[in-house]
Design a protein around this motif. Structure first.
Motif, short mmCIF file in Angstrom:
data_model
loop_
_atom_site.label_atom_id
_atom_site.label_comp_id
_atom_site.label_asym_id
_atom_site.label_seq_id
_atom_site.Cartn_x
_atom_site.Cartn_y
_atom_site.Cartn_z
N GLN A 71 1.05 -1.75 0.35
CA GLN A 71 -0.37 0.35 0.23
C GLN A 71 0.69 1.41 0.03
N LYS A 72 1.56 1.35 0.15
CA LYS A 72 3.01 1.91 0.47
C LYS A 72 3.79 2.65 -1.15
N ARG A 73 4.57 2.69 -1.47
CA ARG A 73 5.61 3.00 -2.53
C ARG A 73 6.86 1.95 -2.66
N ASP A 74 6.64 1.64 -4.09
CA ASP A 74 7.88 0.63 -4.83
C ASP A 74 8.93 0.87 -4.54
N PRO A 75 9.27 0.14 -4.17
CA PRO A 75 10.72 0.61 -3.85
C PRO A 75 11.83 1.13 -4.76
N TYR A 76 11.60 0.78 -6.27
CA TYR A 76 12.39 1.13 -7.27
C TYR A 76 11.74 2.02 -7.65
N THR A 77 10.60 2.13 -8.47
CA THR A 77 10.37 3.51 -8.54
C THR A 77 10.03 4.83 -7.63
N ASN A 78 9.47 4.50 -6.29
CA ASN A 78 8.72 5.31 -5.39
C ASN A 78 7.85 5.95 -5.08
N LEU A 79 6.54 5.08 -6.32
CA LEU A 79 5.30 5.62 -6.98
C LEU A 79 4.26 4.40 -6.04
N LYS A 80 3.06 5.34 -5.96
CA LYS A 80 2.43 4.11 -5.69
C LYS A 80 1.99 3.06 -6.43
N SER A 81 2.44 1.44 -6.49
CA SER A 81 1.16 0.80 -7.48
C SER A 81 0.80 -0.66 -7.16
N ALA A 82 -0.31 -0.38 -8.21
CA ALA A 82 -1.44 -0.43 -8.24
C ALA A 82 -1.16 -2.14 -9.13
N THR A 83 0.17 -2.95 -9.46
CA THR A 83 0.32 -4.22 -9.28
C THR A 83 1.31 -4.81 -8.22
N MET A 84 1.47 -3.74 -7.38
CA MET A 84 1.94 -4.57 -6.19
C MET A 84 1.07 -4.44 -5.40
N VAL A 85 -0.70 -3.70 -5.35
CA VAL A 85 -1.66 -3.99 -4.94
C VAL A 85 -2.09 -5.25 -4.98
N TRP A 86 -2.45 -5.05 -5.71
CA TRP A 86 -3.67 -6.21 -6.64
C TRP A 86 -2.55 -7.68 -6.76
N ASP A 87 -1.14 -7.65 -6.54
CA ASP A 87 -0.43 -9.14 -6.77
C ASP A 87 -0.85 -9.26 -5.57
N PHE A 88 -0.77 -9.00 -4.47
CA PHE A 88 -1.03 -8.93 -3.38
C PHE A 88 -2.58 -9.64 -2.78
N PHE A 89 -3.31 -8.93 -3.27
CA PHE A 89 -5.05 -9.05 -3.40
C PHE A 89 -4.85 -10.58 -4.30
N GLY A 90 -4.47 -10.79 -5.10
CA GLY A 90 -4.91 -12.10 -5.07
C GLY A 90 -4.21 -13.00 -5.40
N LEU A 91 -3.47 -13.00 -4.31
CA LEU A 91 -2.34 -14.48 -4.03
C LEU A 91 -2.90 -14.42 -2.41
N ASN A 92 -3.35 -13.47 -1.83
CA ASN A 92 -4.09 -13.44 -0.46
C ASN A 92 -5.70 -13.55 -0.94
N PRO A 93 -6.81 -14.81 -1.04
CA PRO A 93 -7.84 -14.30 -1.48
C PRO A 93 -9.10 -14.11 0.03
N GLU A 94 -8.64 -13.94 1.20
CA GLU A 94 -8.73 -13.86 1.98
C GLU A 94 -9.16 -12.54 2.37
N SER A 95 -7.96 -11.40 1.35
CA SER A 95 -8.26 -10.52 1.42
C SER A 95 -10.02 -9.90 0.55
N LEU A 96 -10.77 -10.29 0.18
CA LEU A 96 -11.58 -10.16 -0.78
C LEU A 96 -12.78 -9.38 -0.39
N HIS A 97 -12.93 -9.86 0.91
CA HIS A 97 -13.51 -8.98 1.81
C HIS A 97 -13.87 -7.78 1.40
N GLN A 98 -12.95 -7.44 2.31
CA GLN A 98 -12.61 -6.31 2.49
C GLN A 98 -12.05 -5.51 1.53
N VAL A 99 -11.49 -6.16 0.40
CA VAL A 99 -11.42 -5.15 -0.88
C VAL A 99 -12.80 -4.65 -1.00
#
Length: 497
Positions: free
Chosen positions: A148-176
């Motif tokens: 949810q913070k910043r990408d260590p390479y770009t120092n930008l917020k990253s939708a890729t990081m966010v949704w990669d984690f959500f998809g790998l942790n289906p327990e997050s779906l309710h809160q998503v």
């Protein structure tokens, strides 16, 4: 360097259980000996100075809690001792993932933290404006927040990081689902509900224990922003703080009604899913809300830094009559929250006026940075001793708890029944959201997932779509179509409508 590196601790010790904390049985309390949890959380708490790592931007105010209904059959806590009793409080509300300069209208959960100044010590009730959370094991917390913070390479917020984690942790779906609905962008702090989120326990004067969840219903009425309105308000990044401050200055004191849900120990054992799972709610049909009292915010702090920035909350701080539960996320936060406050504010952070118990405090803690209370004077700094009259009070002996297992492990090896991540999100979509809310949810998800990029884009998008399909077929189809995805590529083999 080899690509097949082993996962290790900071001292180079390889280990396997990075996401599951060792517990007594699949639903039991966590074990102190699982030092990986402590290492992860202790390091995580020290990653930023001096800003809070999470909940960095927030607003706070003083007020009162007034009991309006007798719940002494559930709890002997003095704060609930009689109808009409008032207790002073400090309340901080915040965004979660953003930095201090972020906009108040960001799509983000909102923190909802209360400090009750009771005669039995300060009780901290730390929750959010949602009754659930993204994860159910505290070992995942630092990894989640990193996305949810910043990408260590770009120092930008990253939708890729966010949704990669959500998809790998289906327990997050309710809160998503909550986050991507208009509930993810409340109109300020006064017009949102609050929740203790975790399962706590209460003990009455007969040492009888029940499990409870806390709900705070806004008396101002629910108001949310749709995605377009939230984007427009980013031009006024502090509007929520201004709204709360101005309302109180004008005498328009915001109020919330405190309610509890109650579940007996016997009911918890027979419950169809783990009632201590933070990614799930308890049905209000089966466990109806019971009114407890009203909180009112009626005094603004005189100095933001001294009183809001230095306010420190910890779910470890419960008072007699209120206790913990086997909620794994709660158990993890019992350790990590006080550790974060000691790092950020120092070992004597509870002497800061906003955190100080207004009643008698007697112990043998001495020294440390910023000790400001006389440090015990010339009195002894050890117990027992022959010089003072400080004695433990037997009336505060806590009743014993019966554990449901004597097997220590990291997860339930046969726990497929614990991993239904789709039923409640499906109910939320079909039965809770109205037609307009559903349209906004789908639009918000499509917009957020459209930001996924890079060589793993298709993998991340399709994985997450499968989760949406399993929650509700119509939801999955609408999101896939919005993303321009061929439905034949993502329709799951097993559908849980």
């Amino acid at each position: 360097m080899s690509d097949n590196r082993k996962l290790t601790t900071a001292s180079g010790i390889p280990y396997y259980h990075h996401e599951d904390t060792q517990s007594v049985g699949p639903r039991g309390p966590l074990l102190l000996q699982d030092f990986i949890l402590h290492e992860k959380m202790a390091h995580f708490n020290r990653e930023r100075i001096p800003e809070r790592i999470v909940h960095a931007k927030g607003s706070g105010a003083y007020g009162t809690f007034t009991v309006t209904n007798d719940i002494t059959r559930y709890s002997r806590a003095k704060v609930f001792s009689e109808v009409g009793k008032q207790t002073g409080i400090f309340h901080r509300m915040s965004t979660v993932g953003g930095e201090k300069g972020s906009a108040d209208s960001e799509r983000d959960p909102r923190g909802f933290a209360l400090k009750f100044y009771t005669e039995d010590g300060n009780w901290d009730l730390v929750g959010n404006n949602t009754p659930i959370f993204f994860i159910k094991d505290p070992k995942k917390f630092s990894d989640f927040i990193h996305t949810q913070k910043r990408d260590p390479y770009t120092n930008l917020k990253s939708a890729t990081m966010v949704w990669d984690f959500f998809g790998l942790n289906p327990e997050s779906l309710h809160q998503v689902m909550f986050l991507m609905s208009d509930r993810g962008t409340p109109y300020g702090f006064r017009h949102m509900h609050g929740y203790g989120s975790h399962t706590y326990s209460m003990v009455n004067s007969n040492n009888e224990r029940v499990y409870v969840k806390f709900h705070f219903k806004t008396q101002q009425g629910i108001r949310n922003l749709n995605g377009e309105q939230a984007d427009q308000l980013r031009t006024d990044p502090d509007y929520a703080q201004r709204d709360l401050l101005t309302a109180i200055d004008n005498g328009n004191f915001p109020r919330w009604t405190m309610n509890i849900q109650v579940m007996t120990v016997e009911q918890s054992k027979a419950h169809p899913f783990n009632p201590f799972d933070l990614t799930k709610t308890w049905s209000q049909k089966d466990y109806p809300l019971i009114e407890v009292g009203t909180i009112e915010l009626n005094e603004n702090p005189q100095n933001y830094f001294a009183e809001v920035e230095q306010a420190a909350f910890a779910p470890a701080h419960v008072v007699d009559g209120i206790g913990y539960s086997p909620d794994k996320m709660l158990q993890g936060r019992i350790l990590s929250y006080p550790d974060a406050q000691r790092y950020r504010l120092g070992g004597n952070y509870e002497q800061i006026p906003v955190n100080r118990c207004p009643f008698m405090v007697s112990n043998y803690q001495r020294d440390g940075q910023m000790r400001v209370d006389g440090n015990g004077g010339k009195g002894p700094n050890y117990f027992p001793n022959s010089f003072d009259d400080i004695k433990p009070d037997a009336s505060y002996i806590a009743p014993p708890e019966i554990l449901d297992s004597n097997i220590a492990d990291w997860y339930d090896r046969n726990g497929e029944g614990e991993n239904d991540h789709y039923t409640q999100p499906g109910i939320f979509f079909r039965e809770v959201l109205g037609d307009e809310d559903k349209k906004h949810l789908i639009s918000n998800i499509v917009g957020a997932m459209s930001g996924i990029d890079g060589p793993k884009r298709d993998l991340i998008v399709n994985r997450q779509l499968c989760h949406f399909f399993r929650a509700d077929i119509q939801l999955g189809m609408a999101i896939a179509q919005g993303l321009g995805i061929n439905l034949a590529d993502v329709m799951p083999q097993e559908r849980h409508a």
